[in-house]
Motif scaffolding. Structure first.
Motif, PDB file in Angstrom:
ATOM      1  N   ASP A  13       0.830  -1.207   0.000  1.00 56.57           N
ATOM      2  CA  ASP A  13       0.000   0.000   0.000  1.00 56.57           C
ATOM      3  C   ASP A  13       0.863   1.254   0.000  1.00 56.57           C
ATOM      4  O   ASP A  13       0.555   2.223  -0.697  1.00 56.57           O
ATOM      5  CB  ASP A  13      -0.950   0.026   1.192  1.00 56.57           C
ATOM      6  N   MET A  14       1.935   1.247   0.751  1.00 57.20           N
ATOM      7  CA  MET A  14       2.836   2.396   0.813  1.00 57.20           C
ATOM      8  C   MET A  14       3.519   2.617  -0.538  1.00 57.20           C
ATOM      9  O   MET A  14       3.642   3.750  -1.004  1.00 57.20           O
ATOM     10  CB  MET A  14       3.884   2.204   1.909  1.00 57.20           C
ATOM     11  N   ILE A  15       3.938   1.536  -1.169  1.00 59.26           N
ATOM     12  CA  ILE A  15       4.572   1.645  -2.486  1.00 59.26           C
ATOM     13  C   ILE A  15       3.567   2.213  -3.488  1.00 59.26           C
ATOM     14  O   ILE A  15       3.904   3.093  -4.284  1.00 59.26           O
ATOM     15  CB  ILE A  15       5.109   0.279  -2.957  1.00 59.26           C
ATOM     16  N   ARG A  16       2.336   1.738  -3.425  1.00 52.95           N
ATOM     17  CA  ARG A  16       1.283   2.256  -4.310  1.00 52.95           C
ATOM     18  C   ARG A  16       1.071   3.746  -4.112  1.00 52.95           C
ATOM     19  O   ARG A  16       0.910   4.498  -5.078  1.00 52.95           O
ATOM     20  CB  ARG A  16      -0.035   1.524  -4.056  1.00 52.95           C
ATOM     21  N   VAL A  17       1.048   4.179  -2.856  1.00 48.51           N
ATOM     22  CA  VAL A  17       0.842   5.601  -2.549  1.00 48.51           C
ATOM     23  C   VAL A  17       1.964   6.434  -3.162  1.00 48.51           C
ATOM     24  O   VAL A  17       1.715   7.474  -3.788  1.00 48.51           O
ATOM     25  CB  VAL A  17       0.769   5.824  -1.016  1.00 48.51           C
ATOM     26  N   VAL A  18       3.199   5.992  -2.995  1.00 49.94           N
ATOM     27  CA  VAL A  18       4.346   6.746  -3.521  1.00 49.94           C
ATOM     28  C   VAL A  18       4.292   6.784  -5.046  1.00 49.94           C
ATOM     29  O   VAL A  18       4.475   7.852  -5.649  1.00 49.94           O
ATOM     30  CB  VAL A  18       5.681   6.140  -3.028  1.00 49.94           C
ATOM     31  N   LEU A  19       4.026   5.650  -5.691  1.00 46.03           N
ATOM     32  CA  LEU A  19       3.939   5.622  -7.155  1.00 46.03           C
ATOM     33  C   LEU A  19       2.807   6.522  -7.656  1.00 46.03           C
ATOM     34  O   LEU A  19       2.973   7.248  -8.639  1.00 46.03           O
ATOM     35  CB  LEU A  19       3.726   4.193  -7.656  1.00 46.03           C
ATOM     36  N   ARG A  20       1.676   6.474  -6.997  1.00 47.83           N
ATOM     37  CA  ARG A  20       0.543   7.311  -7.403  1.00 47.83           C
ATOM     38  C   ARG A  20       0.882   8.796  -7.286  1.00 47.83           C
ATOM     39  O   ARG A  20       0.594   9.590  -8.182  1.00 47.83           O
ATOM     40  CB  ARG A  20      -0.687   6.985  -6.554  1.00 47.83           C
ATOM     41  N   ARG A  21       1.536   9.156  -6.186  1.00 49.27           N
ATOM     42  CA  ARG A  21       1.930  10.549  -5.978  1.00 49.27           C
ATOM     43  C   ARG A  21       2.912  11.014  -7.054  1.00 49.27           C
ATOM     44  O   ARG A  21       2.765  12.107  -7.618  1.00 49.27           O
ATOM     45  CB  ARG A  21       2.575  10.677  -4.592  1.00 49.27           C
ATOM     46  N   LEU A  22       3.908  10.177  -7.338  1.00 51.74           N
ATOM     47  CA  LEU A  22       4.896  10.519  -8.363  1.00 51.74           C
ATOM     48  C   LEU A  22       4.253  10.572  -9.746  1.00 51.74           C
ATOM     49  O   LEU A  22       4.605  11.427 -10.564  1.00 51.74           O
ATOM     50  CB  LEU A  22       6.050   9.509  -8.348  1.00 51.74           C
ATOM     51  N   ARG A  23       3.313   9.671 -10.008  1.00 56.57           N
ATOM     52  CA  ARG A  23       2.600   9.690 -11.291  1.00 56.57           C
ATOM     53  C   ARG A  23       1.804  10.980 -11.442  1.00 56.57           C
ATOM     54  O   ARG A  23       1.821  11.621 -12.500  1.00 56.57           O
ATOM     55  CB  ARG A  23       1.663   8.490 -11.387  1.00 56.57           C
ATOM     56  N   ASP A  24       1.119  11.397 -10.386  1.00 54.79           N
ATOM     57  CA  ASP A  24       0.319  12.618 -10.431  1.00 54.79           C
ATOM     58  C   ASP A  24       1.192  13.859 -10.623  1.00 54.79           C
ATOM     59  O   ASP A  24       0.743  14.854 -11.186  1.00 54.79           O
ATOM     60  CB  ASP A  24      -0.518  12.764  -9.157  1.00 54.79           C
ATOM     61  N   GLN A  25       2.442  13.790 -10.177  1.00 52.79           N
ATOM     62  CA  GLN A  25       3.391  14.894 -10.354  1.00 52.79           C
ATOM     63  C   GLN A  25       4.087  14.833 -11.715  1.00 52.79           C
ATOM     64  O   GLN A  25       4.858  15.720 -12.050  1.00 52.79           O
ATOM     65  CB  GLN A  25       4.441  14.873  -9.248  1.00 52.79           C
ATOM     66  N   GLY A  26       3.842  13.776 -12.468  1.00 50.55           N
ATOM     67  CA  GLY A  26       4.451  13.626 -13.783  1.00 50.55           C
ATOM     68  C   GLY A  26       5.888  13.125 -13.741  1.00 50.55           C
ATOM     69  O   GLY A  26       6.623  13.260 -14.717  1.00 50.55           O
ATOM     70  N   LEU A  27       6.292  12.517 -12.626  1.00 48.41           N
ATOM     71  CA  LEU A  27       7.671  12.051 -12.477  1.00 48.41           C
ATOM     72  C   LEU A  27       7.861  10.589 -12.870  1.00 48.41           C
ATOM     73  O   LEU A  27       8.991  10.154 -13.097  1.00 48.41           O
ATOM     74  CB  LEU A  27       8.145  12.271 -11.037  1.00 48.41           C
ATOM     75  N   VAL A  28       6.777   9.829 -12.926  1.00 49.54           N
ATOM     76  CA  VAL A  28       6.819   8.456 -13.416  1.00 49.54           C
ATOM     77  C   VAL A  28       5.599   8.237 -14.306  1.00 49.54           C
ATOM     78  O   VAL A  28       4.600   8.956 -14.194  1.00 49.54           O
ATOM     79  CB  VAL A  28       6.847   7.389 -12.289  1.00 49.54           C
ATOM     80  N   GLN A  29       5.699   7.250 -15.157  1.00 49.01           N
ATOM     81  CA  GLN A  29       4.594   6.928 -16.052  1.00 49.01           C
ATOM     82  C   GLN A  29       4.492   5.420 -16.170  1.00 49.01           C
ATOM     83  O   GLN A  29       5.511   4.735 -16.283  1.00 49.01           O
ATOM     84  CB  GLN A  29       4.836   7.537 -17.423  1.00 49.01           C
ATOM     85  N   ALA A  30       3.279   4.918 -16.149  1.00 50.41           N
ATOM     86  CA  ALA A  30       3.050   3.478 -16.280  1.00 50.41           C
ATOM     87  C   ALA A  30       2.623   3.158 -17.701  1.00 50.41           C
ATOM     88  O   ALA A  30       1.837   3.885 -18.299  1.00 50.41           O
ATOM     89  CB  ALA A  30       1.971   3.028 -15.313  1.00 50.41           C
ATOM     90  N   SER A  31       3.179   2.077 -18.223  1.00 48.09           N
ATOM     91  CA  SER A  31       2.698   1.565 -19.502  1.00 48.09           C
ATOM     92  C   SER A  31       2.056   0.217 -19.199  1.00 48.09           C
ATOM     93  O   SER A  31       2.720  -0.702 -18.742  1.00 48.09           O
ATOM     94  CB  SER A  31       3.830   1.422 -20.510  1.00 48.09           C
TER      95      SER A  31
END
Length: 68
Positions: free
Chosen positions: A37-55
């Motif tokens: 859950d913590m990893i998901r939160v961090v990834l979601r936050r970074l995705r919303d900031q445009g710092l990571v992208q999922a394919s």
């Protein structure tokens, strides 16, 4: 690292070091004491900031980082 935000910092550092697309399970395997859950939160936050992208979606999603 100790204290508030230590787990987040570990995950962010791991992500920033990735040169190739990575899987969620790569982070989970690197830090077995950090919950999914913590990893998901961090990834979601970074995705919303445009710092990571999922394919892709779900387990097979490959994440690409734009963090320098």
């Amino acid at each position: 690292n100790r204290g508030r935000g230590a787990k987040t910092a570990l995950v962010k550092h791991f992500i920033s070091q990735q040169k190739e697309p990575f899987l969620f399970t790569d982070i989970s395997a690197a830090f077995p004491t950090i919950g999914t859950d913590m990893i998901r939160v961090v990834l979601r936050r970074l995705r919303d900031q445009g710092l990571v992208q999922a394919s892709g979606r779900g387990r097979g999603a490959r994440w690409t980082t734009f963090i320098q």
